[in-house]
Scaffold this motif. Sequence first.
Motif, PDB file in Angstrom:
ATOM      1  N   ALA A 258     -10.028  32.170 -25.683  1.00 62.17           N
ATOM      2  CA  ALA A 258      -8.725  31.508 -25.637  1.00 62.17           C
ATOM      3  C   ALA A 258      -8.735  30.353 -24.647  1.00 62.17           C
ATOM      4  O   ALA A 258      -8.173  29.275 -24.901  1.00 62.17           O
ATOM      5  CB  ALA A 258      -7.644  32.520 -25.263  1.00 62.17           C
ATOM      6  N   GLY A 259      -9.382  30.564 -23.490  1.00 62.32           N
ATOM      7  CA  GLY A 259      -9.455  29.495 -22.496  1.00 62.32           C
ATOM      8  C   GLY A 259     -10.218  28.294 -23.016  1.00 62.32           C
ATOM      9  O   GLY A 259      -9.762  27.141 -22.877  1.00 62.32           O
ATOM     10  N   ALA A 260     -11.370  28.533 -23.634  1.00 62.87           N
ATOM     11  CA  ALA A 260     -12.160  27.423 -24.188  1.00 62.87           C
ATOM     12  C   ALA A 260     -11.376  26.699 -25.267  1.00 62.87           C
ATOM     13  O   ALA A 260     -11.377  25.456 -25.342  1.00 62.87           O
ATOM     14  CB  ALA A 260     -13.482  27.954 -24.743  1.00 62.87           C
ATOM     15  N   ALA A 261     -10.673  27.461 -26.120  1.00 67.35           N
ATOM     16  CA  ALA A 261      -9.860  26.839 -27.175  1.00 67.35           C
ATOM     17  C   ALA A 261      -8.764  25.964 -26.577  1.00 67.35           C
ATOM     18  O   ALA A 261      -8.470  24.871 -27.092  1.00 67.35           O
ATOM     19  CB  ALA A 261      -9.253  27.923 -28.061  1.00 67.35           C
TER      20      ALA A 261
ATOM     21  N   VAL B 132      -8.133  22.189 -27.617  1.00 66.72           N
ATOM     22  CA  VAL B 132      -6.912  21.819 -28.327  1.00 66.72           C
ATOM     23  C   VAL B 132      -6.041  20.871 -27.510  1.00 66.72           C
ATOM     24  O   VAL B 132      -5.487  19.894 -28.046  1.00 66.72           O
ATOM     25  CB  VAL B 132      -6.104  23.084 -28.687  1.00 66.72           C
ATOM     26  CG1 VAL B 132      -4.724  22.714 -29.237  1.00 66.72           C
ATOM     27  CG2 VAL B 132      -6.866  23.932 -29.693  1.00 66.72           C
ATOM     28  N   PHE B 133      -5.939  21.119 -26.187  1.00 67.23           N
ATOM     29  CA  PHE B 133      -5.042  20.328 -25.352  1.00 67.23           C
ATOM     30  C   PHE B 133      -5.729  19.110 -24.730  1.00 67.23           C
ATOM     31  O   PHE B 133      -5.193  18.522 -23.790  1.00 67.23           O
ATOM     32  CB  PHE B 133      -4.448  21.202 -24.244  1.00 67.23           C
ATOM     33  CG  PHE B 133      -3.593  22.315 -24.771  1.00 67.23           C
ATOM     34  CD1 PHE B 133      -2.531  22.053 -25.613  1.00 67.23           C
ATOM     35  CD2 PHE B 133      -3.851  23.644 -24.427  1.00 67.23           C
ATOM     36  CE1 PHE B 133      -1.738  23.073 -26.106  1.00 67.23           C
ATOM     37  CE2 PHE B 133      -3.069  24.671 -24.911  1.00 67.23           C
ATOM     38  CZ  PHE B 133      -2.010  24.392 -25.753  1.00 67.23           C
TER      39      PHE B 133
ATOM     40  N   ALA C 167      -3.894  27.945 -19.517  1.00 70.81           N
ATOM     41  CA  ALA C 167      -4.703  27.298 -18.484  1.00 70.81           C
ATOM     42  C   ALA C 167      -5.348  26.025 -19.012  1.00 70.81           C
ATOM     43  O   ALA C 167      -5.517  25.047 -18.270  1.00 70.81           O
ATOM     44  CB  ALA C 167      -5.779  28.252 -17.977  1.00 70.81           C
ATOM     45  N   GLY C 168      -5.714  26.011 -20.302  1.00 72.04           N
ATOM     46  CA  GLY C 168      -6.311  24.814 -20.881  1.00 72.04           C
ATOM     47  C   GLY C 168      -5.370  23.633 -20.912  1.00 72.04           C
ATOM     48  O   GLY C 168      -5.813  22.482 -20.981  1.00 72.04           O
ATOM     49  N   TYR C 169      -4.070  23.909 -20.867  1.00 75.09           N
ATOM     50  CA  TYR C 169      -3.077  22.827 -20.814  1.00 75.09           C
ATOM     51  C   TYR C 169      -2.761  22.438 -19.372  1.00 75.09           C
ATOM     52  O   TYR C 169      -2.630  21.249 -19.045  1.00 75.09           O
ATOM     53  CB  TYR C 169      -1.800  23.275 -21.518  1.00 75.09           C
ATOM     54  CG  TYR C 169      -0.674  22.267 -21.433  1.00 75.09           C
ATOM     55  CD1 TYR C 169      -0.659  21.149 -22.263  1.00 75.09           C
ATOM     56  CD2 TYR C 169       0.361  22.426 -20.519  1.00 75.09           C
ATOM     57  CE1 TYR C 169       0.367  20.221 -22.185  1.00 75.09           C
ATOM     58  CE2 TYR C 169       1.389  21.506 -20.431  1.00 75.09           C
ATOM     59  CZ  TYR C 169       1.382  20.396 -21.272  1.00 75.09           C
ATOM     60  OH  TYR C 169       2.388  19.472 -21.185  1.00 75.09           O
ATOM     61  N   ILE C 170      -2.658  23.447 -18.494  1.00 70.88           N
ATOM     62  CA  ILE C 170      -2.237  23.189 -17.118  1.00 70.88           C
ATOM     63  C   ILE C 170      -3.353  22.588 -16.281  1.00 70.88           C
ATOM     64  O   ILE C 170      -3.143  21.615 -15.542  1.00 70.88           O
ATOM     65  CB  ILE C 170      -1.733  24.497 -16.468  1.00 70.88           C
ATOM     66  CG1 ILE C 170      -0.456  24.975 -17.159  1.00 70.88           C
ATOM     67  CG2 ILE C 170      -1.498  24.304 -14.963  1.00 70.88           C
ATOM     68  CD1 ILE C 170       0.042  26.313 -16.642  1.00 70.88           C
ATOM     69  N   ALA C 171      -4.555  23.147 -16.384  1.00 65.08           N
ATOM     70  CA  ALA C 171      -5.640  22.776 -15.467  1.00 65.08           C
ATOM     71  C   ALA C 171      -5.967  21.278 -15.477  1.00 65.08           C
ATOM     72  O   ALA C 171      -6.128  20.687 -14.403  1.00 65.08           O
ATOM     73  CB  ALA C 171      -6.892  23.601 -15.772  1.00 65.08           C
ATOM     74  N   PRO C 172      -6.088  20.618 -16.645  1.00 62.67           N
ATOM     75  CA  PRO C 172      -6.407  19.186 -16.611  1.00 62.67           C
ATOM     76  C   PRO C 172      -5.322  18.331 -15.963  1.00 62.67           C
ATOM     77  O   PRO C 172      -5.590  17.175 -15.598  1.00 62.67           O
ATOM     78  CB  PRO C 172      -6.568  18.828 -18.096  1.00 62.67           C
ATOM     79  CG  PRO C 172      -6.933  20.112 -18.755  1.00 62.67           C
ATOM     80  CD  PRO C 172      -6.141  21.142 -18.010  1.00 62.67           C
TER      81      PRO C 172
ATOM     82  N   GLY D 173      -4.987  36.126 -16.979  1.00 61.10           N
ATOM     83  CA  GLY D 173      -5.539  35.157 -17.926  1.00 61.10           C
ATOM     84  C   GLY D 173      -5.453  33.735 -17.400  1.00 61.10           C
ATOM     85  O   GLY D 173      -6.388  32.945 -17.587  1.00 61.10           O
ATOM     86  N   LEU D 174      -4.352  33.408 -16.734  1.00 61.19           N
ATOM     87  CA  LEU D 174      -4.177  32.068 -16.188  1.00 61.19           C
ATOM     88  C   LEU D 174      -5.204  31.774 -15.103  1.00 61.19           C
ATOM     89  O   LEU D 174      -5.843  30.708 -15.094  1.00 61.19           O
ATOM     90  CB  LEU D 174      -2.761  31.915 -15.636  1.00 61.19           C
ATOM     91  CG  LEU D 174      -2.345  30.526 -15.160  1.00 61.19           C
ATOM     92  CD1 LEU D 174      -2.347  29.532 -16.313  1.00 61.19           C
ATOM     93  CD2 LEU D 174      -0.956  30.577 -14.516  1.00 61.19           C
ATOM     94  N   VAL D 175      -5.373  32.727 -14.171  1.00 59.82           N
ATOM     95  CA  VAL D 175      -6.361  32.554 -13.102  1.00 59.82           C
ATOM     96  C   VAL D 175      -7.769  32.427 -13.686  1.00 59.82           C
ATOM     97  O   VAL D 175      -8.553  31.570 -13.285  1.00 59.82           O
ATOM     98  CB  VAL D 175      -6.288  33.727 -12.110  1.00 59.82           C
ATOM     99  CG1 VAL D 175      -7.455  33.667 -11.123  1.00 59.82           C
ATOM    100  CG2 VAL D 175      -4.971  33.703 -11.361  1.00 59.82           C
ATOM    101  N   SER D 176      -8.086  33.268 -14.659  1.00 60.52           N
ATOM    102  CA  SER D 176      -9.405  33.237 -15.275  1.00 60.52           C
ATOM    103  C   SER D 176      -9.652  31.913 -15.977  1.00 60.52           C
ATOM    104  O   SER D 176     -10.746  31.345 -15.897  1.00 60.52           O
ATOM    105  CB  SER D 176      -9.545  34.399 -16.272  1.00 60.52           C
ATOM    106  OG  SER D 176      -9.360  35.636 -15.639  1.00 60.52           O
ATOM    107  N   GLY D 177      -8.641  31.411 -16.678  1.00 58.53           N
ATOM    108  CA  GLY D 177      -8.789  30.152 -17.403  1.00 58.53           C
ATOM    109  C   GLY D 177      -8.933  28.964 -16.486  1.00 58.53           C
ATOM    110  O   GLY D 177      -9.654  28.012 -16.804  1.00 58.53           O
ATOM    111  N   ILE D 178      -8.268  28.977 -15.345  1.00 51.46           N
ATOM    112  CA  ILE D 178      -8.382  27.864 -14.400  1.00 51.46           C
ATOM    113  C   ILE D 178      -9.700  27.927 -13.645  1.00 51.46           C
ATOM    114  O   ILE D 178     -10.319  26.898 -13.360  1.00 51.46           O
ATOM    115  CB  ILE D 178      -7.188  27.858 -13.424  1.00 51.46           C
ATOM    116  CG1 ILE D 178      -5.888  27.563 -14.186  1.00 51.46           C
ATOM    117  CG2 ILE D 178      -7.383  26.830 -12.313  1.00 51.46           C
ATOM    118  CD1 ILE D 178      -4.640  27.613 -13.318  1.00 51.46           C
ATOM    119  N   ALA D 179     -10.151  29.153 -13.328  1.00 48.15           N
ATOM    120  CA  ALA D 179     -11.394  29.308 -12.564  1.00 48.15           C
ATOM    121  C   ALA D 179     -12.638  29.234 -13.444  1.00 48.15           C
ATOM    122  O   ALA D 179     -13.746  29.093 -12.933  1.00 48.15           O
ATOM    123  CB  ALA D 179     -11.381  30.636 -11.808  1.00 48.15           C
TER     124      ALA D 179
END
Length: 289
Positions: free
Chosen positions: A216-219, A223-224, A121-126, A174-180
């Motif tokens: 993991a989401g914050a990382a 990182v990305f 999500a950290g790569y996709i969301a931005p 995990g993806l939904v959580s990371g984006i939200a």
Amino acid sequence: WFCHTLLERNTNESAARVPGIGTLNELLLPWYLLTGMISGFLGGLLGIGGGIVIVPALILVFDATGNIPLEHSTPVAVATSLACIVFTSLSAAYAQLRADMVEWMVVRRWLAPVVMGSLTAGYIAPLLSVTLFRTFIGVFLGLVSFVMLTNWKPSPNRQFPGPITAAGAGVLAGLVSGIAGIGGGNVMVPTQVFFNIPVHRATATSSALGVAVAGAGAAGYIVFANDFMPDTAALLGYVYLPAFAAIVGGAVLSAPVGVRVAHRVQPIWLRRVFGVLLVLVAGRMLLTA
């Protein structure tokens, strides 16, 4: 609307004597502390993750002040929320582990997938447009408000799936959580209950996994963030450090108060009031998308 107007007025009135980002952060420190205190109190009172408070509150502040550019304000709010949740959820996770309430079969099947999904999500969301990103968060908050208002729970009519199906569900959670920008409880608890995991054990398991999901989401948002070149030391990747420090401090102070109040009042009406507020927040998020 009231908070937005007040923030905008205070920022405009101080513009002539606020030349730098540091002074602006000092002016906004009470708002960040208040956000942390509200998220911590509601977390202790209702058992909800702080992300559904932190993300819209930070977007509200960033929109009103303009100290984070519009194209980056949503990922910065989400990344900061995830970083906060890592620290604010540690005590709950530790307590659940000590109480031996964690469903380890679910942890074994979900830990790697939810971490992978949240990190991705950290790569996709931005890469998402402001409209799509905020629409996703608005719809998600709307679904959470529905659960709050109706106390809806899925029918626990099946067993937890095997490793392959569980891995797919874990990556999606995990993806939904990371984006939200949440620790995942609003996604993982209903999913586990649907697969016949008792709700108290589902909540405990979600708390244990939530630290890893948020971390993991914050990382991922750190990182990305290579293409995001901030002109201030206040940002670590997409994590906004002044807000992060103040929110964590406020949440740590208020969470025990929420826990104590929870033992003295009936939470159902508070859940419904908060659900109505979430409807308004979700509506505003969709309007600003």
